[in-house]
Design a protein around this motif. Structure first.
Motif, PDB file in Angstrom:
ATOM      1  N   PRO A  71      31.285 -24.021   4.210  1.00 49.30           N
ATOM      2  CA  PRO A  71      32.615 -23.958   3.567  1.00 49.30           C
ATOM      3  C   PRO A  71      33.032 -25.283   2.957  1.00 49.30           C
ATOM      4  O   PRO A  71      32.727 -26.343   3.486  1.00 49.30           O
ATOM      5  CB  PRO A  71      33.530 -23.565   4.729  1.00 49.30           C
ATOM      6  CG  PRO A  71      32.839 -24.033   5.948  1.00 49.30           C
ATOM      7  CD  PRO A  71      31.375 -23.897   5.679  1.00 49.30           C
TER       8      PRO A  71
ATOM      9  N   GLY B 192      26.433 -30.275   3.086  1.00 50.33           N
ATOM     10  CA  GLY B 192      26.750 -31.333   2.140  1.00 50.33           C
ATOM     11  C   GLY B 192      27.024 -30.787   0.754  1.00 50.33           C
ATOM     12  O   GLY B 192      27.118 -29.574   0.541  1.00 50.33           O
ATOM     13  N   LEU B 193      27.117 -31.717  -0.232  1.00 53.13           N
ATOM     14  CA  LEU B 193      27.526 -31.349  -1.583  1.00 53.13           C
ATOM     15  C   LEU B 193      26.569 -31.953  -2.616  1.00 53.13           C
ATOM     16  O   LEU B 193      25.962 -32.988  -2.373  1.00 53.13           O
ATOM     17  CB  LEU B 193      28.942 -31.881  -1.862  1.00 53.13           C
ATOM     18  CG  LEU B 193      30.051 -31.446  -0.895  1.00 53.13           C
ATOM     19  CD1 LEU B 193      31.339 -32.183  -1.252  1.00 53.13           C
ATOM     20  CD2 LEU B 193      30.251 -29.946  -0.932  1.00 53.13           C
TER      21      LEU B 193
ATOM     22  N   SER C 205      25.214 -35.673  -1.834  1.00 53.67           N
ATOM     23  CA  SER C 205      25.271 -36.155  -0.460  1.00 53.67           C
ATOM     24  C   SER C 205      25.058 -34.930   0.419  1.00 53.67           C
ATOM     25  O   SER C 205      26.003 -34.220   0.761  1.00 53.67           O
ATOM     26  CB  SER C 205      26.626 -36.826  -0.160  1.00 53.67           C
ATOM     27  OG  SER C 205      26.682 -37.170   1.211  1.00 53.67           O
TER      28      SER C 205
ATOM     29  N   ALA D 205      31.085 -27.783   7.572  1.00 51.67           N
ATOM     30  CA  ALA D 205      32.390 -28.179   7.029  1.00 51.67           C
ATOM     31  C   ALA D 205      32.650 -29.652   7.286  1.00 51.67           C
ATOM     32  O   ALA D 205      33.127 -30.378   6.389  1.00 51.67           O
ATOM     33  CB  ALA D 205      33.491 -27.321   7.664  1.00 51.67           C
TER      34      ALA D 205
ATOM     35  N   TYR E 153      30.415 -31.940   7.722  1.00 54.50           N
ATOM     36  CA  TYR E 153      29.503 -32.714   6.872  1.00 54.50           C
ATOM     37  C   TYR E 153      29.998 -32.713   5.434  1.00 54.50           C
ATOM     38  O   TYR E 153      29.917 -33.725   4.724  1.00 54.50           O
ATOM     39  CB  TYR E 153      28.103 -32.128   6.970  1.00 54.50           C
ATOM     40  CG  TYR E 153      27.048 -33.066   6.445  1.00 54.50           C
ATOM     41  CD1 TYR E 153      26.386 -33.952   7.291  1.00 54.50           C
ATOM     42  CD2 TYR E 153      26.732 -33.077   5.085  1.00 54.50           C
ATOM     43  CE1 TYR E 153      25.442 -34.820   6.797  1.00 54.50           C
ATOM     44  CE2 TYR E 153      25.784 -33.939   4.596  1.00 54.50           C
ATOM     45  CZ  TYR E 153      25.143 -34.806   5.453  1.00 54.50           C
ATOM     46  OH  TYR E 153      24.213 -35.673   4.955  1.00 54.50           O
ATOM     47  N   ASN E 154      30.526 -31.533   4.998  1.00 51.70           N
ATOM     48  CA  ASN E 154      31.031 -31.455   3.629  1.00 51.70           C
ATOM     49  C   ASN E 154      32.226 -32.379   3.425  1.00 51.70           C
ATOM     50  O   ASN E 154      32.379 -32.981   2.359  1.00 51.70           O
ATOM     51  CB  ASN E 154      31.418 -30.016   3.310  1.00 51.70           C
ATOM     52  CG  ASN E 154      30.182 -29.131   3.153  1.00 51.70           C
ATOM     53  OD1 ASN E 154      29.079 -29.636   3.045  1.00 51.70           O
ATOM     54  ND2 ASN E 154      30.384 -27.816   3.150  1.00 51.70           N
ATOM     55  N   ASP E 155      33.082 -32.473   4.407  1.00 55.59           N
ATOM     56  CA  ASP E 155      34.215 -33.386   4.295  1.00 55.59           C
ATOM     57  C   ASP E 155      33.732 -34.831   4.164  1.00 55.59           C
ATOM     58  O   ASP E 155      34.238 -35.602   3.327  1.00 55.59           O
ATOM     59  CB  ASP E 155      35.117 -33.260   5.527  1.00 55.59           C
ATOM     60  CG  ASP E 155      35.863 -31.921   5.545  1.00 55.59           C
ATOM     61  OD1 ASP E 155      35.968 -31.297   4.443  1.00 55.59           O
ATOM     62  OD2 ASP E 155      36.306 -31.493   6.622  1.00 55.59           O
TER      63      ASP E 155
ATOM     64  N   ALA F 128      30.867 -35.724   3.022  1.00 55.65           N
ATOM     65  CA  ALA F 128      30.233 -35.861   1.713  1.00 55.65           C
ATOM     66  C   ALA F 128      31.264 -35.987   0.614  1.00 55.65           C
ATOM     67  O   ALA F 128      31.089 -36.740  -0.349  1.00 55.65           O
ATOM     68  CB  ALA F 128      29.329 -34.651   1.456  1.00 55.65           C
ATOM     69  N   THR F 129      32.369 -35.233   0.756  1.00 60.35           N
ATOM     70  CA  THR F 129      33.444 -35.318  -0.243  1.00 60.35           C
ATOM     71  C   THR F 129      34.007 -36.731  -0.306  1.00 60.35           C
ATOM     72  O   THR F 129      34.201 -37.293  -1.401  1.00 60.35           O
ATOM     73  CB  THR F 129      34.551 -34.323   0.119  1.00 60.35           C
ATOM     74  OG1 THR F 129      34.012 -33.001   0.152  1.00 60.35           O
ATOM     75  CG2 THR F 129      35.674 -34.384  -0.886  1.00 60.35           C
TER      76      THR F 129
END
Lengths: 128, 190
Positions: A71, A105-106, A117, B177, B179-181, B183-184
């Motif tokens: 997400p 990651g993104l 990343s 989530a 990890y995505n934060d 990465a953001t």
């Protein structure tokens, strides 16, 4: 059918007419298409393909495709859009695109530039 | 015959008693010797002797002298030949000795050159062998390093693939989530 030099030059002129303050304007694009339809220039199909290619490149420059695994919040997308807008000094919108291969990651793609990343990229770095 | 000789001796003794010439004359007469005949015989003998001397003895002597001269010349020639032969033998012996000395020198020189050439070839062979050995060791080292790199890459690839599979199964949405934060934030700070 590949566009000749004259067709490319005309497509470039039409593309410049489609920009307003460095941004692709839908109204201008509609006007250009109407002009092409009305006056039927030489080799219209090749001209429209070259014009479409330039417009797509320009739109891709103002769009950040955010590939993600897991997400991702709208706030994160907004944050990335703001960072890219600041980086490229033009309005850039972010859109999400799921990609499970990233694991976590993104990966942000703006035009031909890619920022990443992710767990997949770090594992790829380890395997080199 | 003995009585005749005894009679002659008796007459000679008798004549000797009367004088030497008369005795000699009586003896000649007793034996029948005539002085004229003796003179003619002497003259005949001299003529015969002169003829024989001119036509037989003299040519024979000349021939003999000539033969002797030839023999002497032959002997002299033989001696000279023998002397020349001895000189030639001496000279040939000297030449052979000199040739042997030269041959020995040439042989020694050839041996020396051959030894130098052999030493040089051996040194070059050793150098080439050392170069080949060094190159072989370098090649082996490179091959070993290449094999290690390939093994390392393959192991890393397998580890990464395994890790990807494990993470794909084990990572929860909450983990992704988070990890995505992160990465953001990382991408926004670029």
């Amino acid at each position: 059918m590949a566009a000749d030099k004259q067709t490319n030059l005309l497509a470039k002129q039409l593309f410049k007419l489609s920009l307003v303050n460095g941004v692709v304007s839908p109204e201008q694009v509609a006007g250009v298409l109407g002009w092409v339809e009305q006056y039927a220039p030489h080799r219209p199909v090749a001209l429209l393909k070259a014009y479409q290619h330039r417009i797509a490149i320009e739109l891709a420059k103002s769009r950040a495709v955010v590939e993600h695994a897991g997400p991702v919040s709208d706030a994160a997308l907004q944050q990335i859009a703001a960072a890219m807008t600041k980086r490229y000094s033009r309005a850039i919108t972010a859109s999400a695109k799921p990609n499970a291969k990233l694991l976590a990651g993104l990966r942000v793609r703006v035009g031909s530039d890619v920022y990443e990343s992710s767990v997949a990229s770090q594992l790829a770095t380890l395997s080199v | 015959m003995l009585p005749l000789l005894l009679a002659t001796v008796e007459e000679a003794n008798h004549a000797a008693a009367s004088g030497p010439l008369a005795g000699l004359q009586q003896t000649f007469e007793h034996f029948g010797v005539e002085p004229k005949l003796i003179l003619f015989q002497l003259i005949s003998f001299l003529i015969l002797f002169g003829v024989l001397y001119k036509f037989a003895i003299k040519p024979t002597v000349a021939t003999m002298e000539e033969r002797n001269a030839k023999i002497a010349a032959g002997l002299k020639h033989a001696e000279e030949t023998q002397a020349r032969l001895a000189a030639a033998q001496t000279e040939s012996a000297a030449i052979i000795k000199a040739a042997q000395v030269d041959a020995q020198k040439a042989l020694d020189e050839a041996r020396k050159v051959a030894k130098e050439f052999g030493d040089k070839q051996q040194a070059e062979a050793i150098t080439r062998a050392a170069d080949l050995l060094a190159k072989a060791q370098q090649s082996i080292e490179l091959e070993h390093q290449k094999m290690l790199n390939e093994a390392r890459s393959e192991i890393a690839r397998l580890v990464v693939k395994t890790t990807e599979q494990v993470l794909a199964k084990k990572l929860s949405d909450a983990d992704r989530a988070a990890y995505n934060d992160a990465a953001t934030k990382e991408l926004a700070s670029l």
